[in-house]
Design an enzyme around this catalytic site. Structure first.
Site, PDB file in Angstrom:
ATOM      1  N   SER A  97       0.840  -1.202   0.000  1.00 56.35           N
ATOM      2  CA  SER A  97       0.000   0.000   0.000  1.00 56.35           C
ATOM      3  C   SER A  97       0.877   1.255   0.000  1.00 56.35           C
ATOM      4  O   SER A  97       1.684   1.427  -0.913  1.00 56.35           O
ATOM      5  CB  SER A  97      -0.956  -0.047   1.201  1.00 56.35           C
ATOM      6  OG  SER A  97      -1.936   0.940   1.124  1.00 56.35           O
ATOM      7  N   ASP A 157      -9.394  -3.520  -6.150  1.00 64.26           N
ATOM      8  CA  ASP A 157      -8.833  -2.435  -5.345  1.00 64.26           C
ATOM      9  C   ASP A 157      -9.560  -1.123  -5.656  1.00 64.26           C
ATOM     10  O   ASP A 157      -9.828  -0.809  -6.820  1.00 64.26           O
ATOM     11  CB  ASP A 157      -7.337  -2.289  -5.650  1.00 64.26           C
ATOM     12  CG  ASP A 157      -6.574  -1.523  -4.584  1.00 64.26           C
ATOM     13  OD1 ASP A 157      -7.143  -0.598  -3.972  1.00 64.26           O
ATOM     14  OD2 ASP A 157      -5.392  -1.856  -4.361  1.00 64.26           O
ATOM     15  N   HIS A 169      -7.896  -4.471  -1.834  1.00 64.55           N
ATOM     16  CA  HIS A 169      -6.649  -3.866  -1.377  1.00 64.55           C
ATOM     17  C   HIS A 169      -6.061  -4.633  -0.187  1.00 64.55           C
ATOM     18  O   HIS A 169      -6.742  -4.881   0.811  1.00 64.55           O
ATOM     19  CB  HIS A 169      -6.925  -2.410  -0.989  1.00 64.55           C
ATOM     20  CG  HIS A 169      -5.705  -1.591  -0.761  1.00 64.55           C
ATOM     21  ND1 HIS A 169      -4.970  -1.035  -1.797  1.00 64.55           N
ATOM     22  CD2 HIS A 169      -5.063  -1.223   0.376  1.00 64.55           C
ATOM     23  CE1 HIS A 169      -3.954  -0.359  -1.299  1.00 64.55           C
ATOM     24  NE2 HIS A 169      -3.986  -0.462   0.013  1.00 64.55           N
TER      25      HIS A 169
END
Length: 337
Positions: free
Chosen positions: A173, A274, A304
């Site tokens: 991330s 995502d 995600h």
């Protein structure tokens, strides 16, 4: 009269900021997932084939630490040096630590499967430490490895077992954003005998000021909500900056041209569901247009940071299979470089 501090901002159960500047990162969401955000103590003995050690003072300033994941060598590997994965954790630059269980369960497994030594940096967090603080921390981790490679410092697990000619940057991330930034810095200097052999941003936090189609249409999850995207970045980016800043939009007009960057081979890992897949794909297309060596790994049907969700990995066969596929893809990339 004692002034009762007032809550200024709250972010999806993860973080609260008060009017006196203090920050509370106690998890207030569903209690059944709290274990994933709790620290795992180091263990110098091998547990399931991996030993863990925390190292303090890896930077010149002396206030930066790292966690080392060392896989137990097989008889065939006794005289063999292992590649290094320099890891930058996620959390929108505002939450999480290198010792959290969500990283422990993933990176012990990756160290064991890919036959790599993972070094995870304890990054300073915003809003107390706004960007570029986390980038500086990540680059300090790389410089520490450089000192070890040159014999100017010594860490037994690394100096005795690591191949400093095969260092890979990896991040989850927002840690994926750091992969790009640290790789770009490293490309400007001579770090020999250390070599950055590759970069692996996993679901990097790339966005623009204007909402993308995927942000408007994809499902939100505890690992990424629009609230988290907006508020974490408002806390983390330099004051006065918006999401079009080069750290969060390296493919945008405010960023240095990608063609001018000396980047190592990249493996960009993306999840089909995502929230921010559209802007992640913009980054991929911009890298290709700049003639960079970039591969794409897409996990279909996943959201995600799906692989960090231990409950889903254990309970859902598809999440388990996709996590295995992600690890296999990362392993293949490392073995090629």
């Amino acid at each position: 009269m004692v002034h009762a501090k007032k809550l200024v901002e709250e972010v999806s159960g993860w973080l609260r900021v008060y009017d006196d500047g203090s920050v509370d990162r106690t998890w207030t969401g569903p209690p059944e997932v709290k274990f994933m955000a709790e620290p795992v103590p180091p263990h110098h003995e091998f547990v399931d084939g991996v030993a863990i050690r925390d190292v303090k003072d890896i930077s010149k300033s002396g206030n930066l630490g790292a966690r080392i994941y060392l896989p137990e060598k097989t008889p065939d590997e006794e005289n063999h040096k292992l590649p290094i994965l320099l890891h930058f954790h996620g959390g929108g630059f505002c939450i999480s630590q290198a010792d959290w269980y969500m990283y422990y369960h993933m990176y012990t497994r990756l160290a064991r499967s890919a036959r790599v030594i993972c070094v995870s940096v304890y990054l300073h967090l915003a809003p107390e430490h706004r960007l570029p603080a986390a980038i500086d921390d990540g680059y300090s981790g790389l410089l520490w490895l450089h000192d070890l490679a040159r014999g100017e410092s010594y860490e037994p697990w690394l100096n005795e077992n690591a191949d400093f000619n095969r260092v890979f940057l990896i991040g989850d991330s927002s840690g994926g954003n750091l992969v790009h930034e640290v790789a770009a810095r490293a490309g400007k200097v001579d770090l020999s005998p250390l070599r950055v052999a590759g970069a692996i941003p996993i679901h990097p936090g790339y966005v623009r000021s204007e909402r993308s189609k995927s942000e408007l249409e994809q499902p939100q999850s505890p690992f990424l909500t629009l609230d988290m995207v907006d508020k974490f970045l408002s806390f983390a980016l330099p004051l006065g900056c918006n999401k079009d800043h080069p750290i969060t939009c390296p493919m945008g007009p405010a960023a240095p041209p990608l063609g001018g960057l000396n980047l190592p081979p990249l493996l960009l890992c993306i999840a089909e569901k995502d929230l921010i897949i559209d802007t992640e794909m913009e980054y991929y297309e911009a890298l290709k247009k700049a003639n960079k060596d970039v591969e794409l790994l897409i996990n279909p049907g996943m959201g995600h940071s799906f692989y960090l969700n231990k409950i889903a990995v254990d309970m859902d066969p598809n999440t388990a299979a996709q996590t295995s596929g992600l690890i296999a893809g990362v392993t293949e990339f490392i073995n090629k470089h």
